[in-house]
Write a protein that holds these residues in place. Sequence first.
Motif, short mmCIF file in Angstrom:
data_model
loop_
_atom_site.label_atom_id
_atom_site.label_comp_id
_atom_site.label_asym_id
_atom_site.label_seq_id
_atom_site.Cartn_x
_atom_site.Cartn_y
_atom_site.Cartn_z
N TYR A 149 59.46 42.86 17.69
CA TYR A 149 60.78 42.65 18.29
C TYR A 149 61.03 41.16 18.31
CZ TYR A 149 60.65 47.43 20.03
OH TYR A 149 60.58 48.79 20.13
N ILE A 150 62.28 40.78 18.05
CA ILE A 150 62.70 39.38 18.13
C ILE A 150 63.86 39.30 19.11
CG2 ILE A 150 63.70 37.41 16.90
CD1 ILE A 150 62.54 38.52 14.31
N GLU A 151 63.81 38.29 19.96
CA GLU A 151 64.94 38.05 20.87
C GLU A 151 65.28 36.57 20.87
OE1 GLU A 151 66.53 39.06 25.33
OE2 GLU A 151 64.61 39.84 24.68
N ARG A 152 66.57 36.30 20.68
CA ARG A 152 67.05 34.92 20.70
C ARG A 152 67.19 34.47 22.14
NH1 ARG A 152 72.32 34.67 17.80
NH2 ARG A 152 70.98 34.71 15.98
N ASP A 153 66.73 33.26 22.43
CA ASP A 153 66.94 32.68 23.75
C ASP A 153 67.46 31.26 23.54
OD1 ASP A 153 64.77 30.86 23.41
OD2 ASP A 153 63.36 32.24 24.36
N PRO A 154 67.81 30.55 24.60
CA PRO A 154 68.39 29.21 24.42
C PRO A 154 67.49 28.22 23.68
CG PRO A 154 68.81 29.99 26.64
CD PRO A 154 67.86 30.98 26.00
N GLU A 155 66.17 28.42 23.72
CA GLU A 155 65.25 27.49 23.07
C GLU A 155 64.81 27.94 21.68
OE1 GLU A 155 64.41 28.56 26.44
OE2 GLU A 155 65.73 26.92 27.03
N GLY A 156 65.21 29.10 21.22
CA GLY A 156 64.79 29.59 19.91
C GLY A 156 64.67 31.09 19.88
N PHE A 157 63.52 31.59 19.40
CA PHE A 157 63.32 33.02 19.22
C PHE A 157 61.95 33.44 19.75
CE2 PHE A 157 66.46 31.68 16.26
CZ PHE A 157 67.37 32.73 16.23
N ASP A 158 61.95 34.41 20.65
CA ASP A 158 60.71 35.01 21.12
C ASP A 158 60.37 36.16 20.19
OD1 ASP A 158 60.13 33.47 23.42
OD2 ASP A 158 61.69 34.53 24.51
N THR B 139 48.79 43.26 20.70
CA THR B 139 50.15 42.75 20.85
C THR B 139 50.05 41.23 20.91
OG1 THR B 139 50.86 44.69 22.07
CG2 THR B 139 52.23 42.75 22.26
N GLU B 140 50.82 40.55 20.08
CA GLU B 140 50.85 39.09 20.07
C GLU B 140 52.26 38.64 20.38
OE1 GLU B 140 48.99 36.81 16.73
OE2 GLU B 140 48.84 38.81 15.88
N SER B 141 52.37 37.51 21.03
CA SER B 141 53.70 36.94 21.24
C SER B 141 53.69 35.51 20.70
CB SER B 141 54.10 36.98 22.71
OG SER B 141 53.21 36.23 23.49
N ALA B 142 54.86 35.10 20.27
CA ALA B 142 55.02 33.75 19.74
C ALA B 142 56.45 33.30 20.01
CB ALA B 142 54.74 33.73 18.23
N HIS B 143 56.66 32.02 19.89
CA HIS B 143 58.00 31.47 20.02
C HIS B 143 58.24 30.59 18.81
CE1 HIS B 143 61.44 29.23 21.58
NE2 HIS B 143 61.63 30.29 22.33
N THR B 144 59.38 30.75 18.17
CA THR B 144 59.73 29.94 17.01
C THR B 144 61.06 29.26 17.26
OG1 THR B 144 60.85 31.73 15.84
CG2 THR B 144 58.50 31.49 15.44
N ASP B 145 61.32 28.21 16.52
CA ASP B 145 62.57 27.50 16.71
C ASP B 145 63.72 28.05 15.87
OD1 ASP B 145 61.54 26.60 14.33
OD2 ASP B 145 61.92 24.49 14.70
N CYS B 146 63.39 28.92 14.89
CA CYS B 146 64.45 29.47 14.06
C CYS B 146 64.10 30.90 13.62
CB CYS B 146 64.72 28.59 12.85
SG CYS B 146 63.36 28.50 11.68
#
Length: 85
Positions: free
Chosen positions: A42-51, A60-67
Amino acid sequence: MLTSFEGIPVDPALEIIALTDTSWRICDTTVAPTDPGGLLAYIERDPEGFDVIMLRPGVTESAHTDCLAAALSLINSRRAGAPRA
């Protein structure tokens, strides 16, 4: 077949399903739609990028990307490296 999403080239093995204007479910098109192993992330856009929440059996892994391109690339690389049953 989706070849790009929001202007980003997409691997044909990825299916992107919009859940809302800011969230998507990513599935593996090479897996039968009835196989829960086809749900990749699952991808969710937030104010700082994409969770990104990546799903694999037992992991289950989580990451945060800028684009979005980086999020899709991360998911695709995990899909490509995942062991096949």
